[in-house]
Design a protein around this motif. Sequence first.
Motif, mmCIF file in Angstrom:
data_model
loop_
_atom_site.group_PDB
_atom_site.id
_atom_site.type_symbol
_atom_site.label_atom_id
_atom_site.label_comp_id
_atom_site.label_asym_id
_atom_site.label_seq_id
_atom_site.Cartn_x
_atom_site.Cartn_y
_atom_site.Cartn_z
ATOM 1 N N GLN A 60 -3.049 -16.338 7.759
ATOM 2 C CA GLN A 60 -1.983 -15.345 7.885
ATOM 3 C C GLN A 60 -2.316 -14.360 9.007
ATOM 4 O O GLN A 60 -3.478 -14.041 9.234
ATOM 5 N N TYR A 111 -4.798 -15.231 -0.260
ATOM 6 C CA TYR A 111 -4.860 -16.640 0.097
ATOM 7 C C TYR A 111 -4.920 -17.474 -1.188
ATOM 8 O O TYR A 111 -5.724 -17.206 -2.080
ATOM 9 N N VAL A 141 -4.398 -9.099 1.861
ATOM 10 C CA VAL A 141 -4.012 -10.453 2.257
ATOM 11 C C VAL A 141 -4.440 -11.401 1.142
ATOM 12 O O VAL A 141 -5.621 -11.466 0.798
ATOM 13 N N SER A 181 -6.088 -11.676 11.762
ATOM 14 C CA SER A 181 -5.847 -13.024 11.238
ATOM 15 C C SER A 181 -7.086 -13.430 10.445
ATOM 16 O O SER A 181 -7.948 -14.170 10.935
ATOM 17 N N THR A 241 -1.289 -10.491 10.264
ATOM 18 C CA THR A 241 -0.627 -9.259 9.835
ATOM 19 C C THR A 241 -1.288 -8.075 10.536
ATOM 20 O O THR A 241 -2.084 -8.264 11.453
#
Length: 203
Positions: free
Chosen positions: A89, A103, A101, A74, A91
């Motif tokens: 998030q 953002y 990831v 996270s 994952t």
Amino acid sequence: YEFLGWYTDPTNGTKIESNTSLISLSSHTLYAHWQSLSGIIYKIRHFKMNLSGEYPQNPFEEEELNGIGGSTISPSVKTYNGFTSPSVQTTTILSNGSRIVNYYYTRNQYTLSLVSGNGISNVNGAGTYYYGQNVNISSIPNGGSIFQKWESSGSTTTTFSGSINSQTIVMGSENTTLTASALPSTYSFDYTGNYQTFEAPFN
């Protein structure tokens, strides 16, 4: 660890596939090969909304981290002045190192209020603007008055020059109120029985 398959040798050998044929009548020993998933790379990319309300193709900032493949992560979001951070998030790290990831940070909008102070008949440029946006402001002094200054109420992060009547300012990271004021261009007083006229000071 990630299972790679069955091989004919402990360290190298030939990988056994689903269609591999048995060509020898002797006993066979197969070896399970595994690959460590520690140190797997994953990326965190941070995008800041531009002044058009869109996101650029390239991130403002990018981080490259590593962890254990298959583990849950996270990644933390960042804090940027004038922007709203997205939700965190959750994952997993992909064993092939392809996890990215993204953002996206929303550019905030703030209200600019303009006030007609002493000697000012009208002001222009008030509204709601994105953080960092250039804003044109101006004021119209009353007849016979000369513009003196713009003045903010309280603390403000908006960039402006107080002594310029018509100008472009940069919207800051908070709601801002600017008040325009002017001084009479002339005034009269009685001195030795006669009225004399002098220009008023500018500040």
